[in-house]
Motif scaffolding. Structure first.
Motif, PDB file in Angstrom:
ATOM      1  N   ILE A   1      35.659  61.392  36.169  1.00  0.00           N
ATOM      2  CA  ILE A   1      35.879  60.938  37.550  1.00  0.00           C
ATOM      3  C   ILE A   1      36.465  59.523  37.572  1.00  0.00           C
ATOM      4  N   LEU A   2      35.894  58.622  36.768  1.00  0.00           N
ATOM      5  CA  LEU A   2      36.446  57.270  36.690  1.00  0.00           C
ATOM      6  C   LEU A   2      37.884  57.285  36.189  1.00  0.00           C
ATOM      7  N   GLY A   3      38.173  58.139  35.217  1.00  0.00           N
ATOM      8  CA  GLY A   3      39.520  58.220  34.663  1.00  0.00           C
ATOM      9  C   GLY A   3      40.548  58.672  35.689  1.00  0.00           C
ATOM     10  N   VAL A   4      40.208  59.681  36.461  1.00  0.00           N
ATOM     11  CA  VAL A   4      41.135  60.164  37.493  1.00  0.00           C
ATOM     12  C   VAL A   4      41.379  59.060  38.524  1.00  0.00           C
ATOM     13  N   LEU A   5      40.315  58.372  38.940  1.00  0.00           N
ATOM     14  CA  LEU A   5      40.470  57.285  39.907  1.00  0.00           C
ATOM     15  C   LEU A   5      41.310  56.141  39.328  1.00  0.00           C
ATOM     16  N   LEU A   6      41.101  55.808  38.055  1.00  0.00           N
ATOM     17  CA  LEU A   6      41.885  54.747  37.421  1.00  0.00           C
ATOM     18  C   LEU A   6      43.365  55.111  37.348  1.00  0.00           C
ATOM     19  N   VAL A   7      43.664  56.357  37.034  1.00  0.00           N
ATOM     20  CA  VAL A   7      45.060  56.794  36.977  1.00  0.00           C
ATOM     21  C   VAL A   7      45.699  56.694  38.364  1.00  0.00           C
ATOM     22  N   LEU A   8      44.995  57.142  39.396  1.00  0.00           N
ATOM     23  CA  LEU A   8      45.536  57.083  40.753  1.00  0.00           C
ATOM     24  C   LEU A   8      45.769  55.644  41.209  1.00  0.00           C
ATOM     25  N   VAL A   9      44.820  54.763  40.929  1.00  0.00           N
ATOM     26  CA  VAL A   9      44.975  53.364  41.328  1.00  0.00           C
ATOM     27  C   VAL A   9      46.062  52.680  40.491  1.00  0.00           C
ATOM     28  N   GLY A  10      46.126  52.971  39.199  1.00  0.00           N
ATOM     29  CA  GLY A  10      47.187  52.413  38.360  1.00  0.00           C
ATOM     30  C   GLY A  10      48.558  52.821  38.857  1.00  0.00           C
ATOM     31  N   TRP A  11      48.707  54.078  39.228  1.00  0.00           N
ATOM     32  CA  TRP A  11      49.975  54.566  39.779  1.00  0.00           C
ATOM     33  C   TRP A  11      50.287  53.865  41.095  1.00  0.00           C
ATOM     34  N   SER A  12      49.272  53.669  41.933  1.00  0.00           N
ATOM     35  CA  SER A  12      49.473  52.989  43.213  1.00  0.00           C
ATOM     36  C   SER A  12      49.880  51.532  43.017  1.00  0.00           C
ATOM     37  N   ILE A  13      49.332  50.871  42.004  1.00  0.00           N
ATOM     38  CA  ILE A  13      49.740  49.498  41.698  1.00  0.00           C
ATOM     39  C   ILE A  13      51.207  49.475  41.288  1.00  0.00           C
ATOM     40  N   LEU A  14      51.612  50.423  40.474  1.00  0.00           N
ATOM     41  CA  LEU A  14      53.012  50.485  40.057  1.00  0.00           C
ATOM     42  C   LEU A  14      53.947  50.783  41.230  1.00  0.00           C
ATOM     43  N   LYS A  15      53.456  51.498  42.225  1.00  0.00           N
ATOM     44  CA  LYS A  15      54.252  51.804  43.414  1.00  0.00           C
ATOM     45  C   LYS A  15      54.261  50.644  44.409  1.00  0.00           C
ATOM     46  N   GLY A  16      53.417  49.619  44.174  1.00  0.00           N
ATOM     47  CA  GLY A  16      53.422  48.423  45.006  1.00  0.00           C
ATOM     48  C   GLY A  16      52.419  48.413  46.147  1.00  0.00           C
ATOM     49  N   ALA A  17      51.427  49.283  46.115  1.00  0.00           N
ATOM     50  CA  ALA A  17      50.415  49.311  47.174  1.00  0.00           C
ATOM     51  C   ALA A  17      49.494  48.100  47.046  1.00  0.00           C
ATOM     52  N   ALA A  18      49.438  47.279  48.094  1.00  0.00           N
ATOM     53  CA  ALA A  18      48.625  46.062  48.062  1.00  0.00           C
ATOM     54  C   ALA A  18      47.134  46.384  47.996  1.00  0.00           C
ATOM     55  N   TRP A  19      46.695  47.462  48.623  1.00  0.00           N
ATOM     56  CA  TRP A  19      45.273  47.828  48.621  1.00  0.00           C
ATOM     57  C   TRP A  19      44.795  48.160  47.211  1.00  0.00           C
ATOM     58  N   ALA A  20      45.702  48.592  46.348  1.00  0.00           N
ATOM     59  CA  ALA A  20      45.319  49.039  45.010  1.00  0.00           C
ATOM     60  C   ALA A  20      44.873  47.882  44.119  1.00  0.00           C
ATOM     61  N   TRP A  21      45.258  46.646  44.442  1.00  0.00           N
ATOM     62  CA  TRP A  21      44.844  45.519  43.602  1.00  0.00           C
ATOM     63  C   TRP A  21      43.344  45.328  43.655  1.00  0.00           C
ATOM     64  N   GLY A  22      42.799  45.245  44.843  1.00  0.00           N
ATOM     65  CA  GLY A  22      41.352  45.066  44.991  1.00  0.00           C
ATOM     66  C   GLY A  22      40.571  46.250  44.462  1.00  0.00           C
ATOM     67  N   VAL A  23      41.068  47.453  44.761  1.00  0.00           N
ATOM     68  CA  VAL A  23      40.409  48.663  44.254  1.00  0.00           C
ATOM     69  C   VAL A  23      40.523  48.714  42.735  1.00  0.00           C
ATOM     70  N   GLY A  24      41.654  48.273  42.200  1.00  0.00           N
ATOM     71  CA  GLY A  24      41.835  48.240  40.747  1.00  0.00           C
ATOM     72  C   GLY A  24      40.858  47.307  40.060  1.00  0.00           C
ATOM     73  N   VAL A  25      40.630  46.146  40.659  1.00  0.00           N
ATOM     74  CA  VAL A  25      39.651  45.199  40.097  1.00  0.00           C
ATOM     75  C   VAL A  25      38.258  45.820  40.129  1.00  0.00           C
ATOM     76  N   GLY A  26      37.902  46.434  41.257  1.00  0.00           N
ATOM     77  CA  GLY A  26      36.581  47.053  41.386  1.00  0.00           C
ATOM     78  C   GLY A  26      36.374  48.205  40.426  1.00  0.00           C
ATOM     79  N   LEU A  27      37.378  49.081  40.320  1.00  0.00           N
ATOM     80  CA  LEU A  27      37.249  50.222  39.402  1.00  0.00           C
ATOM     81  C   LEU A  27      37.259  49.783  37.940  1.00  0.00           C
ATOM     82  N   ALA A  28      38.072  48.780  37.616  1.00  0.00           N
ATOM     83  CA  ALA A  28      38.083  48.278  36.239  1.00  0.00           C
ATOM     84  C   ALA A  28      36.721  47.672  35.893  1.00  0.00           C
TER      85      ALA A  28
END
Length: 144
Positions: free
Chosen positions: A76-103
């Motif tokens: 579950i963590l892996g799927v969420l990390l992949v989705l957030v990583g992809w969103s960061i690469l696409k430039g989604a600003a919300w993904a930065w905070g979520v990326g820090v939290g999930l990491a």
């Protein structure tokens, strides 16, 4: 009197701004590292779910779960990390905070997972630490 580098009239900035190639590269690399860390977590999760014989049995450990439970946690963590990583690469600003939290959450899970697979856990902890640093160090304009 000589003007300092951080003075308002100076032509050289004191720190990289949001348009800096260094800052953009750090966030790009953090997105890629999140993708890789997510894929590693998915592999750990599938291995734990598929067979209880893949990982070391621990007899007296405070955070002892069934290997299948650990497999689902990592999956579950892996799927969420992949989705957030992809969103960061696409430039989604919300993904930065979520990326820090999930990491951070993945770092804690891998710290607890350390006795089962020390090498994989240490690699994931190092990747998560870099991601947290890279996403927090980037200086961008606030979204709000």
């Amino acid at each position: 009197m000589a003007q300092s580098a951080s003075a308002p009239g100076s032509s050289r900035p004191s720190a990289p701004g949001p348009g800096s190639p260094w800052a953009a590269t750090g966030v790009l690399f953090a997105g890629i590292v999140l993708l890789v860390d997510g894929i590693l977590a998915i592999v750990k999760g599938v291995a734990g779910i598929a067979s209880d014989d893949v990982y070391t049995r621990i007899s007296n450990y405070t955070f002892k779960f069934d290997i299948t439970t650990w497999g689902w946690i990592h999956l579950i963590l892996g799927v969420l990390l992949v989705l957030v990583g992809w969103s960061i690469l696409k430039g989604a600003a919300w993904a930065w905070g979520v990326g820090v939290g999930l990491a951070a959450l993945n770092l804690i899970a891998n710290f607890i997972w350390l006795p089962y697979q020390p090498v994989w856990a240490i690699i994931s902890i190092a990747l998560d630490t870099f991601v947290i640093w890279a996403l927090c160090a980037h200086r961008a304009k606030p979204v709000i």
